[in-house]
Design a protein around this motif. Structure first.
Motif, PDB file in Angstrom:
ATOM      1  N   ILE A  97      13.870 -34.115  23.914  1.00  0.00           N
ATOM      2  CA  ILE A  97      12.564 -34.538  23.399  1.00  0.00           C
ATOM      3  C   ILE A  97      11.542 -33.423  23.650  1.00  0.00           C
ATOM      4  O   ILE A  97      11.851 -32.426  24.302  1.00  0.00           O
ATOM      5  CB  ILE A  97      12.099 -35.863  24.051  1.00  0.00           C
ATOM      6  CG1 ILE A  97      12.072 -35.742  25.569  1.00  0.00           C
ATOM      7  CG2 ILE A  97      13.006 -37.002  23.610  1.00  0.00           C
ATOM      8  CD1 ILE A  97      11.537 -36.995  26.273  1.00  0.00           C
ATOM      9  N   ALA A  98      10.328 -33.626  23.138  1.00  0.00           N
ATOM     10  CA  ALA A  98       9.343 -32.540  23.163  1.00  0.00           C
ATOM     11  C   ALA A  98       9.011 -32.078  24.578  1.00  0.00           C
ATOM     12  O   ALA A  98       8.831 -30.883  24.824  1.00  0.00           O
ATOM     13  CB  ALA A  98       8.075 -32.983  22.435  1.00  0.00           C
ATOM     14  N   THR A  99       8.918 -33.008  25.520  1.00  0.00           N
ATOM     15  CA  THR A  99       8.549 -32.618  26.883  1.00  0.00           C
ATOM     16  C   THR A  99       9.650 -31.803  27.560  1.00  0.00           C
ATOM     17  O   THR A  99       9.412 -31.187  28.600  1.00  0.00           O
ATOM     18  CB  THR A  99       8.246 -33.862  27.738  1.00  0.00           C
ATOM     19  OG1 THR A  99       9.311 -34.806  27.586  1.00  0.00           O
ATOM     20  CG2 THR A  99       6.933 -34.527  27.316  1.00  0.00           C
ATOM     21  N   ALA A 100      10.841 -31.791  26.965  1.00  0.00           N
ATOM     22  CA  ALA A 100      11.946 -31.031  27.563  1.00  0.00           C
ATOM     23  C   ALA A 100      11.654 -29.536  27.562  1.00  0.00           C
ATOM     24  O   ALA A 100      12.111 -28.815  28.465  1.00  0.00           O
ATOM     25  CB  ALA A 100      13.246 -31.313  26.815  1.00  0.00           C
ATOM     26  N   GLU A 101      10.910 -29.066  26.576  1.00  0.00           N
ATOM     27  CA  GLU A 101      10.655 -27.615  26.518  1.00  0.00           C
ATOM     28  C   GLU A 101      10.008 -27.141  27.824  1.00  0.00           C
ATOM     29  O   GLU A 101      10.477 -26.188  28.454  1.00  0.00           O
ATOM     30  CB  GLU A 101       9.755 -27.279  25.323  1.00  0.00           C
ATOM     31  CG  GLU A 101       9.504 -25.784  25.183  1.00  0.00           C
ATOM     32  CD  GLU A 101       8.602 -25.465  23.992  1.00  0.00           C
ATOM     33  OE1 GLU A 101       7.466 -25.995  23.953  1.00  0.00           O
ATOM     34  OE2 GLU A 101       9.024 -24.691  23.107  1.00  0.00           O
ATOM     35  N   GLU A 102       8.965 -27.815  28.236  1.00  0.00           N
ATOM     36  CA  GLU A 102       8.257 -27.408  29.450  1.00  0.00           C
ATOM     37  C   GLU A 102       9.138 -27.607  30.690  1.00  0.00           C
ATOM     38  O   GLU A 102       9.201 -26.734  31.568  1.00  0.00           O
ATOM     39  CB  GLU A 102       6.965 -28.210  29.596  1.00  0.00           C
ATOM     40  CG  GLU A 102       6.152 -27.788  30.823  1.00  0.00           C
ATOM     41  CD  GLU A 102       4.793 -28.475  30.891  1.00  0.00           C
ATOM     42  OE1 GLU A 102       4.570 -29.435  30.128  1.00  0.00           O
ATOM     43  OE2 GLU A 102       3.959 -28.035  31.699  1.00  0.00           O
ATOM     44  N   GLN A 103       9.829 -28.732  30.759  1.00  0.00           N
ATOM     45  CA  GLN A 103      10.630 -29.005  31.951  1.00  0.00           C
ATOM     46  C   GLN A 103      11.807 -28.040  32.080  1.00  0.00           C
ATOM     47  O   GLN A 103      12.168 -27.619  33.185  1.00  0.00           O
ATOM     48  CB  GLN A 103      11.114 -30.460  31.930  1.00  0.00           C
ATOM     49  CG  GLN A 103       9.964 -31.456  32.086  1.00  0.00           C
ATOM     50  CD  GLN A 103      10.427 -32.898  32.214  1.00  0.00           C
ATOM     51  OE1 GLN A 103      11.570 -33.169  32.532  1.00  0.00           O
ATOM     52  NE2 GLN A 103       9.518 -33.828  31.968  1.00  0.00           N
ATOM     53  N   LEU A 132      16.673 -18.938  20.188  1.00  0.00           N
ATOM     54  CA  LEU A 132      15.225 -18.774  20.339  1.00  0.00           C
ATOM     55  C   LEU A 132      14.907 -18.224  21.726  1.00  0.00           C
ATOM     56  O   LEU A 132      15.337 -18.802  22.735  1.00  0.00           O
ATOM     57  CB  LEU A 132      14.513 -20.110  20.111  1.00  0.00           C
ATOM     58  CG  LEU A 132      14.682 -20.700  18.707  1.00  0.00           C
ATOM     59  CD1 LEU A 132      14.087 -22.106  18.638  1.00  0.00           C
ATOM     60  CD2 LEU A 132      14.036 -19.798  17.655  1.00  0.00           C
ATOM     61  N   ASP A 133      14.137 -17.152  21.772  1.00  0.00           N
ATOM     62  CA  ASP A 133      13.837 -16.521  23.056  1.00  0.00           C
ATOM     63  C   ASP A 133      12.399 -16.754  23.492  1.00  0.00           C
ATOM     64  O   ASP A 133      11.908 -16.105  24.403  1.00  0.00           O
ATOM     65  CB  ASP A 133      14.148 -15.023  22.999  1.00  0.00           C
ATOM     66  CG  ASP A 133      13.335 -14.289  21.943  1.00  0.00           C
ATOM     67  OD1 ASP A 133      12.518 -14.941  21.251  1.00  0.00           O
ATOM     68  OD2 ASP A 133      13.515 -13.058  21.803  1.00  0.00           O
ATOM     69  N   GLU A 134      11.721 -17.672  22.804  1.00  0.00           N
ATOM     70  CA  GLU A 134      10.356 -17.987  23.219  1.00  0.00           C
ATOM     71  C   GLU A 134      10.036 -19.457  22.938  1.00  0.00           C
ATOM     72  O   GLU A 134      10.774 -20.143  22.231  1.00  0.00           O
ATOM     73  CB  GLU A 134       9.350 -17.073  22.529  1.00  0.00           C
ATOM     74  CG  GLU A 134       9.380 -17.130  21.035  1.00  0.00           C
ATOM     75  CD  GLU A 134       8.371 -16.157  20.398  1.00  0.00           C
ATOM     76  OE1 GLU A 134       7.875 -16.486  19.302  1.00  0.00           O
ATOM     77  OE2 GLU A 134       8.082 -15.097  20.993  1.00  0.00           O
ATOM     78  N   THR A 135       8.930 -19.903  23.535  1.00  0.00           N
ATOM     79  CA  THR A 135       8.502 -21.283  23.302  1.00  0.00           C
ATOM     80  C   THR A 135       8.012 -21.424  21.864  1.00  0.00           C
ATOM     81  O   THR A 135       7.548 -20.453  21.259  1.00  0.00           O
ATOM     82  CB  THR A 135       7.370 -21.660  24.265  1.00  0.00           C
ATOM     83  OG1 THR A 135       6.290 -20.726  24.083  1.00  0.00           O
ATOM     84  CG2 THR A 135       7.829 -21.615  25.707  1.00  0.00           C
ATOM     85  N   ILE A 136       8.122 -22.644  21.333  1.00  0.00           N
ATOM     86  CA  ILE A 136       7.681 -22.813  19.942  1.00  0.00           C
ATOM     87  C   ILE A 136       6.668 -23.949  19.797  1.00  0.00           C
ATOM     88  O   ILE A 136       6.389 -24.377  18.690  1.00  0.00           O
ATOM     89  CB  ILE A 136       8.864 -23.010  18.986  1.00  0.00           C
ATOM     90  CG1 ILE A 136       9.643 -24.288  19.301  1.00  0.00           C
ATOM     91  CG2 ILE A 136       9.787 -21.821  18.998  1.00  0.00           C
ATOM     92  CD1 ILE A 136      10.646 -24.626  18.203  1.00  0.00           C
ATOM     93  N   GLY A 137       6.124 -24.428  20.914  1.00  0.00           N
ATOM     94  CA  GLY A 137       5.010 -25.358  20.801  1.00  0.00           C
ATOM     95  C   GLY A 137       5.365 -26.827  20.895  1.00  0.00           C
ATOM     96  O   GLY A 137       4.559 -27.673  20.524  1.00  0.00           O
ATOM     97  N   PHE A 138       6.553 -27.152  21.394  1.00  0.00           N
ATOM     98  CA  PHE A 138       6.863 -28.572  21.605  1.00  0.00           C
ATOM     99  C   PHE A 138       5.935 -29.129  22.694  1.00  0.00           C
ATOM    100  O   PHE A 138       5.212 -30.085  22.475  1.00  0.00           O
ATOM    101  CB  PHE A 138       8.309 -28.753  22.059  1.00  0.00           C
ATOM    102  CG  PHE A 138       9.321 -28.613  20.959  1.00  0.00           C
ATOM    103  CD1 PHE A 138       9.368 -29.519  19.915  1.00  0.00           C
ATOM    104  CD2 PHE A 138      10.238 -27.578  20.969  1.00  0.00           C
ATOM    105  CE1 PHE A 138      10.301 -29.400  18.911  1.00  0.00           C
ATOM    106  CE2 PHE A 138      11.177 -27.446  19.970  1.00  0.00           C
ATOM    107  CZ  PHE A 138      11.198 -28.365  18.937  1.00  0.00           C
ATOM    108  N   LEU A 177       4.810 -26.594  25.265  1.00  0.00           N
ATOM    109  CA  LEU A 177       4.183 -25.389  25.803  1.00  0.00           C
ATOM    110  C   LEU A 177       3.588 -24.604  24.648  1.00  0.00           C
ATOM    111  O   LEU A 177       4.101 -24.681  23.516  1.00  0.00           O
ATOM    112  CB  LEU A 177       5.213 -24.518  26.539  1.00  0.00           C
ATOM    113  CG  LEU A 177       5.756 -25.059  27.861  1.00  0.00           C
ATOM    114  CD1 LEU A 177       6.923 -24.198  28.342  1.00  0.00           C
ATOM    115  CD2 LEU A 177       4.657 -25.085  28.920  1.00  0.00           C
ATOM    116  N   THR A 178       2.546 -23.848  24.928  1.00  0.00           N
ATOM    117  CA  THR A 178       1.947 -23.016  23.886  1.00  0.00           C
ATOM    118  C   THR A 178       3.013 -22.095  23.292  1.00  0.00           C
ATOM    119  O   THR A 178       3.794 -21.474  24.032  1.00  0.00           O
ATOM    120  CB  THR A 178       0.802 -22.173  24.492  1.00  0.00           C
ATOM    121  OG1 THR A 178      -0.112 -23.060  25.114  1.00  0.00           O
ATOM    122  CG2 THR A 178       0.093 -21.370  23.409  1.00  0.00           C
TER     123      THR A 178
END
Lengths: 530, 118
Positions: free
Chosen positions: A272-278, A353-359, A361-362
């Motif tokens: 889910i979206a919060t997984a990116e940050e975690q 993907l080697d960077e965040t995409i905004g889920f 995290l910025t």
């Protein structure tokens, strides 16, 4: 019909008049038919069935037996809806050439018709090729929530045995949730719900109590439970109030220090979206720790955002192994080899993907990475779809995956859920393939020493889920086996069948079927036995 | 001639400061208001999302000015959509909800907000 005739006659007279001024014999003129329309759309002609003919699904779209108010639905019929299904399947279904397109007139229920619009093919092991063909009421499918929030108690449970006496156990609880605060933990067994005997109750009254208590419709409902917690000699009775609980996709994280280096353990349950940050937080910690190995626990992860799988795979490996490589390509049926038929965009493989995409995290921040060329992945039948993509994509770039657990669900496929007339249809539209073009794991991935029916074999050990120990505990069966394999390259004896170990006991039960695992709706309604 | 420019500038700055937009947190509610405030948020977000049914946590916007909204049924296994993001702002005494992707703002009159100083 009268209108149609008038239109035809008028056009004929008009054209006759025009042709009369030139002298000589009038040119042959064919009558022109203007089909009847509603709101500028031609009313679909479903008066006769031609087995060889397929109109565009657009022709039938939104002509509904029961048009919804406030939508673009138009008055149609059951037949127009069936014809839409037929055309939609023929255009988009991955195995559209293997479907028996029966006469839509023969079905008086659109869902029955949808059910037959699929392949009957089998995997090499004899399992149905298409296990993922279903529908949702559109209003339900479109419901939204804060990321990770659901109404309940914050406990995930599993029905190990649906026949009597039932065996329903807790798989995990969310920290801070009503279940957590009530002392429920992994391995707790549910005995009673609102006074109804969950083990042996078999009346409609019992089932009503189970459903009302286990799946509260709203927050603030209070229900009574009797449970047996692991290690307890007697049952516990208590009440819990439901809440809108926030689930944590990264449920557990540990670092074990061994003589041969540090081993990280990460339980990841939901894309889910919060997984990116975690995940970024977890891998930043792991990177700082200088891990020599990682054990990634995906046993209950049914998938979700595919881009998060790609980020996860990158964070395990890093730039050296992933640059210029494909994480996953979408392969549609042979009518759509250039453009994605749903987005209209040129088909391009999804990279690592080697960077965040905004889920959560910025977008645009560089991801941490561990630079590993080998990863231990803990699996079960709940490991599905985007989770299986992690396994497949890493294998596609020669990163070694050691699989510990049981066979994964086998879903190398994806859908573009499509609404028509208030029903959202899920029909397989594409297969996901890794960097070397492999995506043929409809029977799942299986540890190499698995007994019985197996899927694509992966180095590793077949081990049953262990509800008797917490996640990340070195005594938990799957984690312990990963640590053993890491040191000795050996496995314990594989189980003879798919059974669970609970508190040291082997239960003769069938592992849950996970055809729709990713929906977290498993067990949602306990039905009366037929 | 005496310039009125400095007075105008002062008035302009005062006006700006009173309408300054600042990331905001929901003031922790009294326990008996939790459900009411949560429903206020759910209604506001739903209205900004074409009336779609929505649920949020009791502590939505209490610890963060940002909220992520996605499909409740989580996934079809391999999803390509992006979630929606909402941000809470305070301007003067008003509490404003922004749908980040569209830039749409909505005033939630009954909600109690404080500036986010984190």
């Amino acid at each position: 019909m009268v209108l149609k005739l008038v239109v035809i006659a008028s056009i004929f007279l008009f054209l006759s008049a025009c042709g009369g001024g030139g002298g000589g014999a009038p040119a042959a003129i064919a009558p022109v038919v203007v089909p009847p329309q509603i709101n500028g759309r031609e009313i679909p002609d479903v008066s006769s069935f031609d087995a060889a003919s397929f109109e565009s699904p657009d022709y039938y779209e939104a002509f509904c037996e029961n048009p919804r108010s406030g939508t673009t639905d138009l008055q149609g019929s059951l037949l127009t809806e069936n014809y839409w299904l037929r055309s939609w399947t023929q255009l988009f279904y991955l195995w559209y050439g293997e479907v028996d397109y029966q006469n839509p007139e023969l079905f008086d229920d659109k869902l029955d018709y949808f059910d037959v619009l699929k392949t009957n093919g089998l995997t090499p092991s004899g399992a149905p090729l298409d296990k993922f063909h279903f529908t949702f009421d559109t209003e339900e499918w479109e419901q939204l929530s804060q990321s990770g929030v659901s109404t309940g108690y914050g406990m995930s449970f599993i029905t190990l045995n649906a026949s009597l006496p039932r065996q329903v156990y807790i798989r995990y609880v969310q920290p801070g949730s009503p279940a957590f605060n009530a002392g429920i933990r992994r391995g707790s067994r549910i005995i009673e719900v609102d006074g109804a005997d969950l083990l042996n109750g078999n009346t409609q009254t019992d089932f009503n109590a189970f459903n009302a208590g286990l799946f509260p419709a709203s927050s603030g409902e209070s229900h009574a439970f009797v449970m047996l917690h692991p290690g307890d000699a007697s049952n516990s009775s208590f009440s819990m109030s439901s809440a809108n609980v926030v689930s944590s996709p990264v449920l557990a994280q540990e670092v074990i220090t061994t003589a041969s280096g540090k081993v990280g353990y990460l339980m990841f349950n939901d894309h889910i979206a919060t997984a990116e940050e975690q995940l970024v937080d977890a891998f930043t910690d792991f990177q700082a720790e200088g891990l020599s190995d990682l054990v990634l626990d995906l046993r209950y992860n049914g998938g979700g955002f595919l881009a998060i799988s790609s980020q996860l795979a990158y964070m395990i490996t890093g730039t050296a192994d992933t640059t210029g490589k494909t994480f996953e390509s979408q392969v549609f049926n042979d009518q759509h080899q250039v453009l994605n038929p749903f987005s209209g965009q040129t088909l391009e493989p999804l990279p690592f993907l080697d960077e965040t995409i905004g889920f959560s995290l910025t977008a645009g921040q560089a991801l941490p990475s561990l630079g590993l060329r080998k990863v231990y992945i803990l699996t079960g039948s709940g490991t599905c779809s985007a989770s299986e993509s992690v396994i497949n994509s890493l294998r596609g770039i020669n990163v070694e995956v050691v699989q510990i657990g049981t066979t994964t669900c086998g879903k190398p496929y994806g859908f573009y859920p499509t609404d028509n007339c208030g029903t959202t249809y899920f029909s397989i539209h594409f297969r996901g393939e890794n960097d070397i073009g492999f995506g043929d794991y409809a029977a799942g991935f299986s540890p190499a020493n698995t007994n019985g029916l197996v899927g694509e074999l992966v180095t590793g050990c077949a081990v049953l889920d262990d509800l008797g120990n917490p996640f990340g505990d070195i005594n938990e069966a799957l984690f312990a086996t990963a640590l053993q394999h890491r040191l000795t390259m050996t496995c314990p004896a594989p189980p003879v069948a798919t059974i669970f170990a609970v508190e040291g006991l082997s239960l003769n039960v069938i592992e849950r079927n996970n055809l729709q695992q990713s929906f977290a709706l498993d067990n949602k309604v306990l039905g009366m036995p037929k | 001639m005496k310039s009125i420019f400095p007075y105008g500038l002062i008035l302009f700055l005062l006006a700006c400061s009173s309408t300054e937009l600042a990331p905001s947190l929901r003031r922790p509610a009294l326990s008996n208001n939790i459900n009411v405030e949560r429903m206020l948020l759910e209604t506001a977000i739903s209205e900004m999302m074409n009336g779609t049914d929505i649920i949020v946590a009791d502590d939505a916007f209490v610890n963060s000015s940002d909220l992520i909204i996605e499909r409740r049924l989580q996934s079809s296994g391999r999803d390509f959509d992006m979630p929606d993001h909402f941000r809470l702002w305070k301007r003067g005494e008003s509490c404003l909800l922004e749908h980040v992707e569209s830039g749409e703002m909505k005033n939630i009159e009954e909600l109690n907000c404080v500036k986010n100083t984190n």
